[in-house]
Design a protein around this motif. Sequence first.
Motif, PDB file in Angstrom:
ATOM      1  N   UNK A  23     -15.902 -26.874 -24.072  1.00 26.13           N
ATOM      2  CA  UNK A  23     -14.455 -26.951 -23.861  1.00 26.13           C
ATOM      3  C   UNK A  23     -13.831 -27.958 -24.822  1.00 26.13           C
TER       4      UNK A  23
ATOM      5  N   UNK B 219      -0.193 -24.251 -13.644  1.00 20.25           N
ATOM      6  CA  UNK B 219       0.077 -25.533 -14.298  1.00 20.25           C
ATOM      7  C   UNK B 219      -0.429 -25.549 -15.735  1.00 20.25           C
ATOM      8  N   UNK B 220      -1.612 -25.007 -15.911  1.00 18.29           N
ATOM      9  CA  UNK B 220      -2.216 -25.077 -17.240  1.00 18.29           C
ATOM     10  C   UNK B 220      -3.353 -24.068 -17.353  1.00 18.29           C
ATOM     11  N   UNK B 221      -3.537 -23.557 -18.568  1.00 14.54           N
ATOM     12  CA  UNK B 221      -4.721 -22.746 -18.848  1.00 14.54           C
ATOM     13  C   UNK B 221      -5.387 -23.340 -20.076  1.00 14.54           C
ATOM     14  N   UNK B 222      -6.680 -23.540 -20.004  1.00 12.86           N
ATOM     15  CA  UNK B 222      -7.426 -23.995 -21.180  1.00 12.86           C
ATOM     16  C   UNK B 222      -8.582 -23.043 -21.431  1.00 12.86           C
ATOM     17  N   UNK B 223      -8.757 -22.715 -22.712  1.00 11.02           N
ATOM     18  CA  UNK B 223      -9.831 -21.792 -23.020  1.00 11.02           C
ATOM     19  C   UNK B 223     -11.016 -22.515 -23.643  1.00 11.02           C
ATOM     20  N   UNK B 224     -12.193 -22.029 -23.321  1.00 14.49           N
ATOM     21  CA  UNK B 224     -13.400 -22.584 -23.907  1.00 14.49           C
ATOM     22  C   UNK B 224     -14.356 -21.475 -24.287  1.00 14.49           C
ATOM     23  N   UNK B 225     -15.565 -21.882 -24.640  1.00 15.33           N
ATOM     24  CA  UNK B 225     -16.576 -20.900 -25.013  1.00 15.33           C
ATOM     25  C   UNK B 225     -17.724 -20.967 -24.032  1.00 15.33           C
TER      26      UNK B 225
ATOM     27  N   UNK C 268      -2.048 -17.935 -23.459  1.00 14.52           N
ATOM     28  CA  UNK C 268      -2.522 -17.171 -22.299  1.00 14.52           C
ATOM     29  C   UNK C 268      -1.662 -17.493 -21.084  1.00 14.52           C
TER      30      UNK C 268
ATOM     31  N   UNK D 138     -10.224 -22.168 -17.912  1.00 16.47           N
ATOM     32  CA  UNK D 138      -9.990 -23.104 -16.819  1.00 16.47           C
ATOM     33  C   UNK D 138      -8.512 -22.977 -16.464  1.00 16.47           C
TER      34      UNK D 138
ATOM     35  N   UNK E 191     -14.606 -18.645 -21.653  1.00 17.43           N
ATOM     36  CA  UNK E 191     -14.470 -19.520 -20.494  1.00 17.43           C
ATOM     37  C   UNK E 191     -12.998 -19.898 -20.362  1.00 17.43           C
TER      38      UNK E 191
END
Lengths: 80, 80
Positions: A8, A34-40, A21, B43, B41
């Motif tokens: 992340x 509230x928030x979206x965070x992308x990771x692998x 997104x 979040x 992924x």
Amino acid sequence: MKISVIVTLKKNVLDPQGTTIKKALEGMSFNNINEVRQGKYFEIDIDEKNQRKAEEKANEMCKKLLANLVIEDFKIIKSL
Amino acid sequence: MKISVIVTLKKNVLDPQGTTIKKALEGMSFNNINEVRQGKYFEIDIDEKNQRKAEEKANEMCKKLLANLVIEDFKIIKSL
């Protein structure tokens, strides 16, 4: 043994992909986000029966290739 | 409440990205790797205190936007 790795962005690093997104979801009338965070996510199947050793190897792989430690964090989890 | 989502390619779908990562790792003399598969992924921080409801919302988001159910599976997990 299968090892799962999640990479992340660090908390303070901007995530424009996540923001896009979030906007897309809001455009589909999902509210209250509230928030979206992308990771692998990586699933590595290592030929190693000892879990600790397999995790150590995965840890090294992350440090050397899978994660950019300047801007990213990684977590090794038991395969889901 | 933060919900984590993992989106992976279905088992029978070829993963050229994973294969490339496997080759790169082997080139760095990590041996004994059977397979690497890459996924995504997410979040999602939802403004919802009820875990079940938050997970339901995340489930809907996956179906509508985050995962392509023709070739991908998704799993919703408690935020790590």
